[in-house]
Scaffold this active site. Sequence first.
Site: not given
Lengths: 279, 279, 279, 279
Positions: A196, A222-224
Amino acid sequence: MNSAVLTIQCADARGIVYNVARFIFERGGNLIDSQQYTEELESRFFMRVHFDGGDLDEIARELPAFADEHGMEAALSRSTQRKRMAIMVSKYDHCLYDLFLRHQYGEINADIALVVSNHPDLKEVAARFNVPYHHVPVVPGARGKAEQQVLDLCAAAGVDFVVLARYMQVLSPLLVDAYRRRIINVHHGFLPAFQGARPYHQAYEHGVKLIGASSHYVTEELDRGPIIEQETIRVNHTHRVSDLVALGRDLERKVLSNAVKAHAEERIMVYRQRTIVFD
Amino acid sequence: MNSAVLTIQCADARGIVYNVARFIFERGGNLIDSQQYTEELESRFFMRVHFDGGDLDEIARELPAFADEHGMEAALSRSTQRKRMAIMVSKYDHCLYDLFLRHQYGEINADIALVVSNHPDLKEVAARFNVPYHHVPVVPGARGKAEQQVLDLCAAAGVDFVVLARYMQVLSPLLVDAYRRRIINVHHGFLPAFQGARPYHQAYEHGVKLIGASSHYVTEELDRGPIIEQETIRVNHTHRVSDLVALGRDLERKVLSNAVKAHAEERIMVYRQRTIVFD
Amino acid sequence: MNSAVLTIQCADARGIVYNVARFIFERGGNLIDSQQYTEELESRFFMRVHFDGGDLDEIARELPAFADEHGMEAALSRSTQRKRMAIMVSKYDHCLYDLFLRHQYGEINADIALVVSNHPDLKEVAARFNVPYHHVPVVPGARGKAEQQVLDLCAAAGVDFVVLARYMQVLSPLLVDAYRRRIINVHHGFLPAFQGARPYHQAYEHGVKLIGASSHYVTEELDRGPIIEQETIRVNHTHRVSDLVALGRDLERKVLSNAVKAHAEERIMVYRQRTIVFD
Amino acid sequence: MNSAVLTIQCADARGIVYNVARFIFERGGNLIDSQQYTEELESRFFMRVHFDGGDLDEIARELPAFADEHGMEAALSRSTQRKRMAIMVSKYDHCLYDLFLRHQYGEINADIALVVSNHPDLKEVAARFNVPYHHVPVVPGARGKAEQQVLDLCAAAGVDFVVLARYMQVLSPLLVDAYRRRIINVHHGFLPAFQGARPYHQAYEHGVKLIGASSHYVTEELDRGPIIEQETIRVNHTHRVSDLVALGRDLERKVLSNAVKAHAEERIMVYRQRTIVFD
């Protein structure tokens, strides 16, 4: 001479390497390099074969039947069909410069088709490297329209994959779906920690002694998405957030460029949440 | 199940990988892993194949003819024939402990047959790990006699390779010849810099900002055999020679253990002055 | 607020820190940071004091007497007098870009006064960053004339120090003398190994497992001046010389930029062959 | 000669360094080294002064008044009062061996008073290094009783700080309170990622490309105390969990030993969630 890369994944079974080597050999090809990996928990087999010579048209034509016969997912990528990338940026230029310069030095086996940005700021930088720059603002509530415009630009330019070089907008499923496993992002934190916003601030507050950056494929979460490359650098109590940001720039450009190089050379395969990145 | 490692080197030619894969496949074997490398300047091909299944006796019997046919140097190493190492030490114990402990943790795919030292000091350490310790003093002018004794001890214990774990004597050709490319040394400097004695003092005087350690195969030329592994660590002006020595201990044990692991797993091939170390 | 850096070196003696702290305190200054180091072999003391407040004119006026009294070499550097650097290049642009970009990000506490090159190639790059570019060809047998031209340009531009950003000419004593301990070079090898020409080729031939780069002050002896910063990166048998060159670019720009930053902030002191680089 | 370390923290103010230097100078001491740090967000000042000479009894006697006058928290640690540590372990021996060996090499400026374990397994290892070993089983529901026993053992042995060298039990507030900021733990993950159990499994599942280890002070919150030291190492898809565990052993012993060394030398100060670790 023509060369090509064949990538394969399938359930592990006796004789796969032999069968692949024979398939290529019998069609006149010669292995330059090959790498393989068997994931043990699920007995999944992965292979990347770089070969030259051979009748590539014939190989391409007969590959589907061969793959079918052995239960493989297989893909062929010819050296004559150099990949084309779109770079998406916002205002930071360090990753953009890094990609331009490495491309210029011949380190990246792909071409930069265009730059898209939600800001006009970096138009000049792209101009210096003779790359088309498209300013596509993202208006709140109209992300879909902007992304459609990006898709159209990419389609027109024959884009194979997308690089988010510190693009500060979250993508919608529209773009993620269209370029599934072909969108590479750089996150300025050591994932899965510091997901994040404001990861350097998070790192400062936790008093970590190393900061990191990660490149990964973009998924809906997100970001995964699957991590491709990570780097860390030592920091200490004297580093303010602004120092972490400065050190992070070096990490970010390194992990992003390495991911782009690997993707361009078909060295990355994905299985569930993990990447296989052949050296 | 039985497994084995086949290592091959030869002039590069079309179809080598296919022929090797077929040779193993037709004798019932299945490739677990394979790695290859082609040295471009001299078109030299290197391959390491790890396979299981198959009739290992048959493969061993037919390998010479197969290798001959294709102009290969080939060697087969069976998992049932675990290698045995001799460790030679003087008075420093850090590399010795490291090898004992990593062996105990199962990190090293070989057994420690014996320890030989020109000093009695570390007898106790070997005893703790239940390894025979032989004190073989090196009397000036009688090095040959001492080395013959070492050779006899190694022969009696079925030793496959020798590890110089900070052994502070220069070996004579007697020992070097008997275990050619099977003697691994650790040098406490970043070779080819800082050859010879007191490398940490040399490093201090030059004011280097990194110190290193190197593991290498022993040849007749002191500290000039093919390098297997190297590591460096940052230092600065505050580090005295004694600090470099302390930091160096960590490097030394790491580069030596990594070399021993790689050698034990038949992952190292040598060509001229260079090593190919497959991951 | 005005701030300044005071650097001191002298024979070690009781009370130095106290005396320096008092000197500044009594003239209204306040220490922001201070670092000290005592070289033990020769009992040499080094100190860097960053302070703000105080009457800098008074401090500057009284410093010589204070230094004299305590047998110190002392220098004062005011934050209002930002240093100016000349960058010398040939044809490679990676270090030049790196310096331009880091300057632009505010990482380097100095200004880029001009670029001098023995080739016209990088004129365009300098133009993009609005930095004057001077093409000063080096004609065989007339090096002196070219260097005098460089000195004149530097004098006219108020240059404090010179950065050789892959400048492929050996400097003569004329330039070395004029900017003694103020010329920073980057060497693409891990000094003191691989001095001189073609260090990456040397590294390849030696089969090293790490390559390095070094930044150092230039002295009369080629590649032998005091080392400021070094970095290494792992390589393996698969890296061709061209790969080493590519990896080396990252090292070179890093060690050079770090040296430039440290020099600009008065964090480097030199004693004999060694640098003290305060963090 | 006697030497001592004075550590100080206070609100930042003009003249602190001068006042501290004067305090020591006027009592006959001479600064060997000093380090300072000002946290900018909260204007908090930290200082560590290493000095020799001087009347240490007088300094110790007058320190409280001096500290009071300047609003400082101050502590004096004399070199003649070498710290004593307790090591707590379970069944893994790698960190224990590392501490024993580094102590033997003179790297750690403290003595090992005793080893406490909830298992009998490592009794033999402690015996080899002539350190008392106490088996204190932790019975479910009776943790308090076990910890009281540990406290009694530590009190009897004059223990200054406690090192959890892969001790696999969560401590209760009883022990944490008694040795607040004097209990050092090693966590086999890159905190704040991978807190809690089985961090290497977590790392594998996330497909990270680097694994890490962290040493930190123990607080009531599991794995959340101030971080002292962290290290990472590159891994790739071929590393199974067991490989991560093996690589992790090297990281764990390094970050733990570095933390112990720093603590023993009074180089660590804590402010909120962060540590200041002077080099």
